[in-house]
Design an enzyme around this catalytic site. Structure first.
Site, PDB file in Angstrom:
ATOM      1  N   ASP A   1       1.978  -1.467  -4.629  1.00  0.00           N
ATOM      2  CA  ASP A   1       0.588  -0.992  -4.713  1.00  0.00           C
ATOM      3  C   ASP A   1      -0.021  -1.554  -5.994  1.00  0.00           C
ATOM      4  O   ASP A   1       0.692  -1.918  -6.930  1.00  0.00           O
ATOM      5  CB  ASP A   1       0.554   0.543  -4.736  1.00  0.00           C
TER       6      ASP A   1
ATOM      7  N   ASN B   1     -11.611  -3.988   3.369  1.00  0.00           N
ATOM      8  CA  ASN B   1     -10.207  -4.098   3.753  1.00  0.00           C
ATOM      9  C   ASN B   1      -9.800  -5.519   4.126  1.00  0.00           C
ATOM     10  O   ASN B   1      -8.637  -5.898   3.961  1.00  0.00           O
ATOM     11  CB  ASN B   1      -9.887  -3.113   4.879  1.00  0.00           C
TER      12      ASN B   1
ATOM     13  N   ARG C   1      -0.783  11.546  20.096  1.00  0.00           N
ATOM     14  CA  ARG C   1      -1.801  12.605  19.986  1.00  0.00           C
ATOM     15  C   ARG C   1      -2.034  13.209  21.369  1.00  0.00           C
ATOM     16  O   ARG C   1      -2.063  14.425  21.527  1.00  0.00           O
ATOM     17  CB  ARG C   1      -3.107  12.021  19.431  1.00  0.00           C
TER      18      ARG C   1
ATOM     19  N   HIS D   1      -8.302   0.433  18.870  1.00  0.00           N
ATOM     20  CA  HIS D   1      -8.071   1.657  18.091  1.00  0.00           C
ATOM     21  C   HIS D   1      -9.422   2.158  17.593  1.00  0.00           C
ATOM     22  O   HIS D   1      -9.748   2.072  16.416  1.00  0.00           O
ATOM     23  CB  HIS D   1      -7.129   1.345  16.935  1.00  0.00           C
TER      24      HIS D   1
ATOM     25  N   GLY E   1       1.482   4.640   3.538  1.00  0.00           N
ATOM     26  CA  GLY E   1       2.585   3.793   3.082  1.00  0.00           C
ATOM     27  C   GLY E   1       3.774   4.610   2.618  1.00  0.00           C
ATOM     28  O   GLY E   1       4.921   4.359   3.015  1.00  0.00           O
TER      29      GLY E   1
ATOM     30  N   ARG F   1     -14.144   3.415  11.786  1.00  0.00           N
ATOM     31  CA  ARG F   1     -13.116   2.505  11.266  1.00  0.00           C
ATOM     32  C   ARG F   1     -13.742   1.155  10.917  1.00  0.00           C
ATOM     33  O   ARG F   1     -13.321   0.490   9.968  1.00  0.00           O
ATOM     34  CB  ARG F   1     -11.995   2.347  12.293  1.00  0.00           C
TER      35      ARG F   1
ATOM     36  N   ASN G   1      -7.144  -0.303   8.772  1.00  0.00           N
ATOM     37  CA  ASN G   1      -8.300  -0.328   9.677  1.00  0.00           C
ATOM     38  C   ASN G   1      -9.419  -1.234   9.166  1.00  0.00           C
ATOM     39  O   ASN G   1      -9.515  -1.429   7.949  1.00  0.00           O
ATOM     40  CB  ASN G   1      -8.851   1.098   9.817  1.00  0.00           C
TER      41      ASN G   1
ATOM     42  N   GLY H   1       0.870  -1.181   0.000  1.00  0.00           N
ATOM     43  CA  GLY H   1       0.000   0.000   0.000  1.00  0.00           C
ATOM     44  C   GLY H   1       0.901   1.224   0.000  1.00  0.00           C
ATOM     45  O   GLY H   1       1.559   1.522   0.999  1.00  0.00           O
ATOM     46  N   ALA H   2       0.986   1.884  -1.150  1.00  0.00           N
ATOM     47  CA  ALA H   2       1.897   3.038  -1.271  1.00  0.00           C
ATOM     48  C   ALA H   2       1.111   4.346  -1.286  1.00  0.00           C
ATOM     49  O   ALA H   2       1.500   5.319  -1.915  1.00  0.00           O
ATOM     50  CB  ALA H   2       2.743   2.901  -2.545  1.00  0.00           C
TER      51      ALA H   2
END
Ligand SMILES: NC(=O)c1ccc[n+]([C@@H]2O[C@H](COP(=O)([O-])OP(=O)(O)OC[C@H]3O[C@@H](n4cnc5c(N)ncnc54)[C@H](O)[C@@H]3O)[C@@H](O)[C@H]2O)c1
Length: 312
Positions: free
Chosen positions: A33, A95, A151, A175, A14, A88, A120, A9-10
């Site tokens: 990718d 995904n 964060r 998450h 990524g 998500r 995710n 995954g670019a």
């Protein structure tokens, strides 16, 4: 000996992971990718930046998995990011198929690799990676906790005007919006956060941390955060390649720790050359334990939905 890290995954996370890793000069990099020309273009662009910053790293882009052979670490960022208003978990079906393929393809070519998962819904995609790759649990790590804690550290820094290096925050759990910022364990140069910040300010920071990903999604409008998630992945990869024994919060497969079983969930882990070398168990008070169980329930639901969707 030069290490090799492949990033599947670019897209935004990524390619930004490749950027942070190249700056660290710890491994040659491969970007894969499905979009033709894109990983090649990004890899070449990054390669051409490295003389300027004086880093000797090879960067290769490809649409084929062959380029990933003999990787020490495989980072999975392939998949759709959230759009405004999406959770998500809404990404699960699409995904899951992408992550399944990415793991099956890479594990054949790099049977000893350690997998760092970013896609995710994170905890569930890490679970999927372990199952479809038939990987030992210590070789699959989900990235969530370093980002969520960073964060919180950033928000504390903005409030107190103190160096982020002095700020230690620990966010555990899944998450998602039920994540668990541990204010009792978080501190500034050893002074507990609860002694420095008034309760209402601390509560606002906790709430903003929980919604930190969503805040960026609604500002960007297309896509989700990438600088901070990618920086977190780079720190994990460095800890593995340098065998640092670094303790960070990350999503790990639990087998009884924190009273939870058969679930990927955010807990403090020690990272070294074997991947997750230890899971650290904090002594939690009743309130913290209750928050953690609520968060685990949310992850369990998504993981159960995955199990009914995919044959391992
Ligand atoms: N865990 C975290 O902290 C965290 C943080 C940010 C983003 N994410 C997640 O990471 C994922 C990627 O986010 P992004 O911002 O990089 O998205 P992006 O859309 O910029 O990049 C995703 C890339 O994956 C590629 N892709 C899709 N299917 C593929 C396949 N079968 N094989 C190889 N590549 C494929 C796409 O072409 C795209 O370039 C999303 O699921 C997002 O929600 C997680």
């Amino acid at each position: 000996m030069k290490h090799k890290v492949s990033i599947i995954g670019a897209g935004m996370t990524g390619s930004t992971t490749a950027h942070w890793l190249a700056e660290r000069e710890i491994a040659d990099l491969v970007l894969v990718d499905i979009v033709e020309g894109m990983p090649q273009g990004k890899a070449l662009d990054l390669q051409e930046a490295l003389p300027v910053v004086g880093k000797d790293v090879k960067v290769v882009g490809s649409n084929r998995y062959e380029a990933t052979a003999d990787s020490d670490v495989v980072v999975i960022t392939a998949g759709l990011p959230r759009k405004p208003g999406m959770s998500r978990d809404d990404l699960l079906t699409t995904n899951a198929e992408i992550v399944r393929k990415a793991v099956q393809e890479t594990i054949q070519l790099s049977p000893d690799a350690i997998f760092v998962v970013l896609t995710n819904p994170l905890d569930t995609m890490a679970y999927l990676a372990m199952k479809v790759g038939k990987l030992p649990p210590e070789r699959v790590i989900g990235q969530a906790g370093i980002l969520d804690s960073a964060r919180m550290r950033a928000f504390v820094g903005m409030e107190l005007n103190v160096s982020v290096e002095n700020i230690n925050c620990y966010v555990l759990g899944g998450h998602g919006d039920e994540m668990v910022p541990l204010t009792r364990h978080s501190n500034v140069a050893g002074i507990p956060l609860r002694d420095i910040l008034p309760a209402n300010k601390l509560e606002a920071i906790v709430s903003r941390t929980r919604k930190g990903g969503g805040e960026i999604v609604s500002l960007l409008k297309t896509g989700s955060a990438y600088y901070a998630p990618a920086a977190a992945v780079a720190q994990m990869v460095e800890a593995i390649l340098k065998d640092k024994k670094l303790i960070v919060p990350a999503s790990a497969y639990l087998q009884g720790e924190y009273g939870l079983k058969d679930l990927f969930f955010g807990v403090p882990v020690q990272l070294g050359s074997q991947g997750i070398e230890k899971i650290i168990e904090y002594k939690l008070d009743k309130e913290e334990q209750a928050m953690l169980l609520k968060s685990a329930e949310a992850v369990r639901q998504t993981t159960d939905a995955l199990v009914s969707l995919v044959k391992f």
